[in-house]
Design a protein around this motif. Structure first.
Motif, PDB file in Angstrom:
ATOM      1  N   LYS A 180       4.010   0.915  52.378  1.00  0.00           N
ATOM      2  CA  LYS A 180       4.382   2.217  52.957  1.00  0.00           C
ATOM      3  C   LYS A 180       5.198   3.048  51.967  1.00  0.00           C
ATOM      4  O   LYS A 180       4.866   4.197  51.692  1.00  0.00           O
ATOM      5  CB  LYS A 180       5.196   2.014  54.250  1.00  0.00           C
ATOM      6  CG  LYS A 180       4.453   1.246  55.334  1.00  0.00           C
ATOM      7  CD  LYS A 180       5.295   1.027  56.581  1.00  0.00           C
ATOM      8  CE  LYS A 180       6.527   0.173  56.379  1.00  0.00           C
ATOM      9  NZ  LYS A 180       6.290  -1.233  56.073  1.00  0.00           N
ATOM     10  N   SER A 181       6.250   2.468  51.438  1.00  0.00           N
ATOM     11  CA  SER A 181       7.118   3.187  50.494  1.00  0.00           C
ATOM     12  C   SER A 181       6.365   3.542  49.215  1.00  0.00           C
ATOM     13  O   SER A 181       6.540   4.632  48.664  1.00  0.00           O
ATOM     14  CB  SER A 181       8.346   2.348  50.144  1.00  0.00           C
ATOM     15  OG  SER A 181       9.090   2.058  51.294  1.00  0.00           O
ATOM     16  N   SER A 220       6.425   6.583  58.629  1.00  0.00           N
ATOM     17  CA  SER A 220       5.532   5.506  58.202  1.00  0.00           C
ATOM     18  C   SER A 220       5.821   4.294  59.069  1.00  0.00           C
ATOM     19  O   SER A 220       6.969   4.016  59.404  1.00  0.00           O
ATOM     20  CB  SER A 220       5.754   5.166  56.732  1.00  0.00           C
ATOM     21  OG  SER A 220       7.059   4.609  56.551  1.00  0.00           O
ATOM     22  N   ASP A 256      10.612   6.932  56.122  1.00  0.00           N
ATOM     23  CA  ASP A 256       9.933   5.704  55.725  1.00  0.00           C
ATOM     24  C   ASP A 256      10.661   4.531  56.385  1.00  0.00           C
ATOM     25  O   ASP A 256      11.784   4.204  56.027  1.00  0.00           O
ATOM     26  CB  ASP A 256       9.966   5.590  54.194  1.00  0.00           C
ATOM     27  CG  ASP A 256       9.259   4.367  53.672  1.00  0.00           C
ATOM     28  OD1 ASP A 256       8.415   3.791  54.391  1.00  0.00           O
ATOM     29  OD2 ASP A 256       9.557   3.977  52.522  1.00  0.00           O
TER      30      ASP A 256
END
Length: 178
Positions: free
Chosen positions: A26-27, A18, A68
């Motif tokens: 993103k997370s 990501s 991530d």
């Protein structure tokens, strides 16, 4: 007569990263997909967060290795170690913060300078649930097409809109490319 049973086929593994500015979600997108929930009290990613999720892609068992990456600039020296060999990219911006959209080009420059080569990439405009939109869909679609993204999705990690279809599209393309 004894029939030999072939050993079970090992799952295909794919590496998905990501990328995007801090606080674009993103997370939260990864957590929404993997755990089917939204965490309101999110802890900021420090460096890299890693996870594995088994999925089915066109009937094939696939293990997705998620990397991530923290978006803050002071984690750049950590991030640069993870671009190489990435097969899929989730490039995320916040629909309600144009600066995060304007920063996308810089993410690609950083990634390519550190070993990212021709991955399957989706562009994701996140926070569709927020009505204070600053980036128009047509502009994001134009950017995605100009940068060889396989697709553009508008998502809400909070509500779940388009999250599953976005990841499934990315995984299918990665598996087809290998």
């Amino acid at each position: 007569m004894v029939l030999e049973v072939p050993p079970p086929r090992e799952s295909c593994r794919i590496k998905v990263i990501s990328m995007g500015e801090p606080n674009v979600g993103k997370s939260c997108l990864i957590k929404r997909y993997c755990e089917e929930k939204f965490v309101t009290k999110h802890v900021v990613t420090i460096g890299i967060d890693f996870g594995v999720k088994p999925v089915q892609v066109n009937g094939e068992a696939v293990k997705v290795n998620f990397f991530d990456m923290a978006g803050a600039n002071h984690y750049r020296d950590i991030r640069v170690e993870f671009y190489k060999d990435a097969q899929g990219v989730l490039l995320v911006f916040d629909l309600c913060n144009k600066a995060t959209f304007d920063a996308l080009e810089g993410w690609l420059v950083e990634a390519e300078a550190n070993g990212l080569r021709t991955p399957a990439m989706v562009l994701c405009g996140n926070k569709l649930d927020n009505k204070k939109r600053q980036v128009e869909e047509k502009d994001a679609k134009k950017w995605a097409a100009a940068h060889n993204c396989i697709a553009y999705f508008e998502t809400s990690a909070k509500e779940g809109n388009n999250v599953k279809s976005m990841f499934e599209t990315l995984f299918a393309k990665v598996v087809a490319m290998r």
